[in-house]
Design a protein around this motif. Structure first.
Motif, PDB file in Angstrom:
ATOM      1  N   THR A 207       0.853  -1.203   0.000  1.00 34.08           N
ATOM      2  CA  THR A 207       0.000   0.000   0.000  1.00 34.08           C
ATOM      3  C   THR A 207       0.880   1.241   0.000  1.00 34.08           C
ATOM      4  OG1 THR A 207      -1.726  -1.209   1.183  1.00 34.08           O
ATOM      5  CG2 THR A 207      -1.868   1.199   1.212  1.00 34.08           C
ATOM      6  N   HIS A 208       0.913   1.904  -1.143  1.00 27.98           N
ATOM      7  CA  HIS A 208       1.764   3.094  -1.301  1.00 27.98           C
ATOM      8  C   HIS A 208       1.340   4.208  -0.330  1.00 27.98           C
ATOM      9  CE1 HIS A 208       2.796   0.861  -4.844  1.00 27.98           C
ATOM     10  NE2 HIS A 208       1.614   1.059  -5.400  1.00 27.98           N
ATOM     11  N   ASP A 209       0.003   4.355  -0.184  1.00 31.56           N
ATOM     12  CA  ASP A 209      -0.516   5.446   0.668  1.00 31.56           C
ATOM     13  C   ASP A 209      -0.158   5.240   2.146  1.00 31.56           C
ATOM     14  OD1 ASP A 209      -1.644   6.401  -1.662  1.00 31.56           O
ATOM     15  OD2 ASP A 209      -3.662   5.687  -1.224  1.00 31.56           O
ATOM     16  N   ALA A 210       0.245   4.020   2.516  1.00 34.54           N
ATOM     17  CA  ALA A 210       0.624   3.738   3.906  1.00 34.54           C
ATOM     18  C   ALA A 210       2.153   3.684   4.032  1.00 34.54           C
ATOM     19  CB  ALA A 210      -0.011   2.437   4.370  1.00 34.54           C
ATOM     20  N   GLY A 211       2.851   4.255   3.051  1.00 34.66           N
ATOM     21  CA  GLY A 211       4.320   4.255   3.096  1.00 34.66           C
ATOM     22  C   GLY A 211       4.897   2.921   2.669  1.00 34.66           C
ATOM     23  N   ASN A 212       4.205   2.272   1.728  1.00 36.01           N
ATOM     24  CA  ASN A 212       4.659   0.982   1.187  1.00 36.01           C
ATOM     25  C   ASN A 212       4.752  -0.102   2.268  1.00 36.01           C
ATOM     26  OD1 ASN A 212       4.965   1.908  -1.568  1.00 36.01           O
ATOM     27  ND2 ASN A 212       6.722   3.049  -0.802  1.00 36.01           N
ATOM     28  N   LYS A 213       3.623  -0.284   2.927  1.00 34.49           N
ATOM     29  CA  LYS A 213       3.477  -1.351   3.930  1.00 34.49           C
ATOM     30  C   LYS A 213       2.355  -2.277   3.489  1.00 34.49           C
ATOM     31  CE  LYS A 213       6.159   0.531   7.182  1.00 34.49           C
ATOM     32  NZ  LYS A 213       7.523   0.060   7.147  1.00 34.49           N
ATOM     33  N   VAL A 214       2.370  -3.494   3.997  1.00 31.78           N
ATOM     34  CA  VAL A 214       1.253  -4.408   3.750  1.00 31.78           C
ATOM     35  C   VAL A 214       0.115  -4.028   4.698  1.00 31.78           C
ATOM     36  CG1 VAL A 214       0.471  -6.795   3.872  1.00 31.78           C
ATOM     37  CG2 VAL A 214       2.734  -6.285   2.949  1.00 31.78           C
ATOM     38  N   THR A 215      -1.048  -3.778   4.124  1.00 31.71           N
ATOM     39  CA  THR A 215      -2.224  -3.407   4.930  1.00 31.71           C
ATOM     40  C   THR A 215      -3.369  -4.366   4.613  1.00 31.71           C
ATOM     41  OG1 THR A 215      -3.198  -1.947   3.260  1.00 31.71           O
ATOM     42  CG2 THR A 215      -1.571  -0.948   4.764  1.00 31.71           C
ATOM     43  N   ALA A 216      -4.495  -4.132   5.289  1.00 35.67           N
ATOM     44  CA  ALA A 216      -5.695  -4.948   5.055  1.00 35.67           C
ATOM     45  C   ALA A 216      -6.127  -4.874   3.589  1.00 35.67           C
ATOM     46  CB  ALA A 216      -6.815  -4.470   5.963  1.00 35.67           C
ATOM     47  N   LYS A 217      -5.861  -3.743   2.945  1.00 34.71           N
ATOM     48  CA  LYS A 217      -6.227  -3.593   1.524  1.00 34.71           C
ATOM     49  C   LYS A 217      -5.494  -4.612   0.649  1.00 34.71           C
ATOM     50  CE  LYS A 217      -7.396   1.313   1.342  1.00 34.71           C
ATOM     51  NZ  LYS A 217      -7.075   2.600   0.741  1.00 34.71           N
ATOM     52  N   ASP A 218      -4.227  -4.836   0.964  1.00 37.64           N
ATOM     53  CA  ASP A 218      -3.440  -5.810   0.188  1.00 37.64           C
ATOM     54  C   ASP A 218      -3.965  -7.224   0.431  1.00 37.64           C
ATOM     55  OD1 ASP A 218      -1.411  -3.923  -0.852  1.00 37.64           O
ATOM     56  OD2 ASP A 218      -0.984  -3.668   1.274  1.00 37.64           O
ATOM     57  N   LYS A 219      -4.313  -7.510   1.685  1.00 36.69           N
ATOM     58  CA  LYS A 219      -4.801  -8.857   2.013  1.00 36.69           C
ATOM     59  C   LYS A 219      -6.139  -9.116   1.345  1.00 36.69           C
ATOM     60  CE  LYS A 219      -1.871  -9.218   5.972  1.00 36.69           C
ATOM     61  NZ  LYS A 219      -1.642  -9.008   7.376  1.00 36.69           N
ATOM     62  N   LYS A 220      -6.983  -8.090   1.332  1.00 37.85           N
ATOM     63  CA  LYS A 220      -8.303  -8.216   0.694  1.00 37.85           C
ATOM     64  C   LYS A 220      -8.142  -8.426  -0.818  1.00 37.85           C
ATOM     65  CE  LYS A 220     -12.677  -5.783   0.538  1.00 37.85           C
ATOM     66  NZ  LYS A 220     -13.252  -4.456   0.535  1.00 37.85           N
ATOM     67  N   LEU A 221      -7.236  -7.665  -1.414  1.00 33.64           N
ATOM     68  CA  LEU A 221      -7.016  -7.810  -2.856  1.00 33.64           C
ATOM     69  C   LEU A 221      -6.400  -9.179  -3.172  1.00 33.64           C
ATOM     70  CD1 LEU A 221      -7.075  -6.791  -5.716  1.00 33.64           C
ATOM     71  CD2 LEU A 221      -4.966  -5.513  -5.282  1.00 33.64           C
ATOM     72  N   ALA A 222      -5.478  -9.637  -2.333  1.00 29.44           N
ATOM     73  CA  ALA A 222      -4.868 -10.958  -2.551  1.00 29.44           C
ATOM     74  C   ALA A 222      -5.952 -12.039  -2.570  1.00 29.44           C
ATOM     75  CB  ALA A 222      -3.842 -11.245  -1.459  1.00 29.44           C
ATOM     76  N   GLU A 223      -6.907 -11.928  -1.663  1.00 24.66           N
ATOM     77  CA  GLU A 223      -8.007 -12.914  -1.620  1.00 24.66           C
ATOM     78  C   GLU A 223      -8.861 -12.839  -2.880  1.00 24.66           C
ATOM     79  OE1 GLU A 223     -10.246 -12.549   2.023  1.00 24.66           O
ATOM     80  OE2 GLU A 223      -8.430 -12.912   3.209  1.00 24.66           O
ATOM     81  N   ALA A 224      -9.133 -11.619  -3.326  1.00 26.29           N
ATOM     82  CA  ALA A 224      -9.948 -11.438  -4.537  1.00 26.29           C
ATOM     83  C   ALA A 224      -9.216 -12.019  -5.756  1.00 26.29           C
ATOM     84  CB  ALA A 224     -10.248  -9.957  -4.734  1.00 26.29           C
ATOM     85  N   ILE A 225      -7.908 -11.838  -5.823  1.00 24.27           N
ATOM     86  CA  ILE A 225      -7.115 -12.365  -6.946  1.00 24.27           C
ATOM     87  C   ILE A 225      -7.097 -13.894  -6.901  1.00 24.27           C
ATOM     88  CG2 ILE A 225      -4.778 -12.509  -7.911  1.00 24.27           C
ATOM     89  CD1 ILE A 225      -4.401  -9.544  -7.027  1.00 24.27           C
ATOM     90  N   ASP A 226      -6.961 -14.451  -5.708  1.00 26.58           N
ATOM     91  CA  ASP A 226      -7.003 -15.923  -5.561  1.00 26.58           C
ATOM     92  C   ASP A 226      -8.337 -16.475  -6.071  1.00 26.58           C
ATOM     93  OD1 ASP A 226      -4.485 -16.068  -4.490  1.00 26.58           O
ATOM     94  OD2 ASP A 226      -5.148 -16.222  -2.413  1.00 26.58           O
ATOM     95  N   GLN A 227      -9.391 -15.758  -5.723  1.00 26.61           N
ATOM     96  CA  GLN A 227     -10.742 -16.168  -6.139  1.00 26.61           C
ATOM     97  C   GLN A 227     -10.839 -16.221  -7.669  1.00 26.61           C
ATOM     98  OE1 GLN A 227     -12.650 -16.602  -3.322  1.00 26.61           O
ATOM     99  NE2 GLN A 227     -13.922 -17.808  -4.679  1.00 26.61           N
ATOM    100  N   ILE A 228     -10.308 -15.194  -8.322  1.00 27.69           N
ATOM    101  CA  ILE A 228     -10.313 -15.152  -9.792  1.00 27.69           C
ATOM    102  C   ILE A 228      -9.512 -16.335 -10.341  1.00 27.69           C
ATOM    103  CG2 ILE A 228      -9.465 -13.863 -11.803  1.00 27.69           C
ATOM    104  CD1 ILE A 228     -10.087 -11.284 -10.150  1.00 27.69           C
ATOM    105  N   PHE A 229      -8.362 -16.592  -9.740  1.00 28.57           N
ATOM    106  CA  PHE A 229      -7.496 -17.687 -10.216  1.00 28.57           C
ATOM    107  C   PHE A 229      -8.192 -19.041 -10.043  1.00 28.57           C
ATOM    108  CE2 PHE A 229      -4.014 -20.796  -9.501  1.00 28.57           C
ATOM    109  CZ  PHE A 229      -3.423 -20.711 -10.752  1.00 28.57           C
ATOM    110  N   GLU A 230      -8.836 -19.209  -8.898  1.00 24.51           N
ATOM    111  CA  GLU A 230      -9.490 -20.500  -8.631  1.00 24.51           C
ATOM    112  C   GLU A 230     -10.693 -20.738  -9.527  1.00 24.51           C
ATOM    113  OE1 GLU A 230      -9.945 -20.273  -4.357  1.00 24.51           O
ATOM    114  OE2 GLU A 230      -7.769 -20.199  -4.212  1.00 24.51           O
ATOM    115  N   ASN A 231     -11.317 -19.670  -9.979  1.00 24.49           N
ATOM    116  CA  ASN A 231     -12.479 -19.797 -10.876  1.00 24.49           C
ATOM    117  C   ASN A 231     -12.102 -19.710 -12.345  1.00 24.49           C
ATOM    118  OD1 ASN A 231     -14.232 -20.031  -8.712  1.00 24.49           O
ATOM    119  ND2 ASN A 231     -14.456 -17.825  -8.537  1.00 24.49           N
ATOM    120  N   LYS A 232     -10.822 -19.817 -12.638  1.00 23.95           N
ATOM    121  CA  LYS A 232     -10.339 -19.606 -14.019  1.00 23.95           C
ATOM    122  C   LYS A 232     -10.973 -20.582 -15.003  1.00 23.95           C
ATOM    123  CE  LYS A 232      -6.325 -22.390 -13.198  1.00 23.95           C
ATOM    124  NZ  LYS A 232      -5.108 -22.809 -13.032  1.00 23.95           N
TER     125      LYS A 232
END
Ligand SMILES: C[C@H](O)[C@H](O)[C@H]1CNC2=NC(N)=NC(=O)C2=N1
Length: 79
Positions: A54-79
């Motif tokens: 998360t650039h807006d948090a000074g390039n740290k891993v935040t809940a936004k990254d974790k949420k997006l990672a889950e959404a991307i996994d979902q897309i991959f699993e439904n490929k």
């Protein structure tokens, strides 16, 4: 699976060919823009390497990254 290192989440996705890899990227592109949270990513033929931070948090891993990672996994699993 995603690994967390140096304040980044990272995962590489592998497909049968470029066409499948790019179809995945197109689906992910819609979701990341809807979430207003964008990856750093590279594509080499059948592989897509995604890095999330998360650039807006000074390039740290935040809940936004974790949420997006889950959404991307979902897309991959439904490929
Ligand atoms: C203005 C806009 O909401 C911000 O710049 C968003 C866009 N996409 C983003 N993506 C990522 N990965 N981190 C951010 O902090 C971020 N901020």
């Amino acid at each position: 699976m995603w690994t967390e290192e140096n304040d980044k989440l990272k995962r590489t996705f592998e497909f049968n060919d470029f066409k499948e890899a790019f179809a995945f990227m197109k689906k992910v592109a819609v979701v990341v823009d809807d979430m207003d949270h964008h990856p750093t990513w590279t594509n080499t033929y059948n592989k897509v390497e995604i890095t999330l931070t998360t650039h807006d948090a000074g390039n740290k891993v935040t809940a936004k990254d974790k949420k997006l990672a889950e959404a991307i996994d979902q897309i991959f699993e439904n490929k």
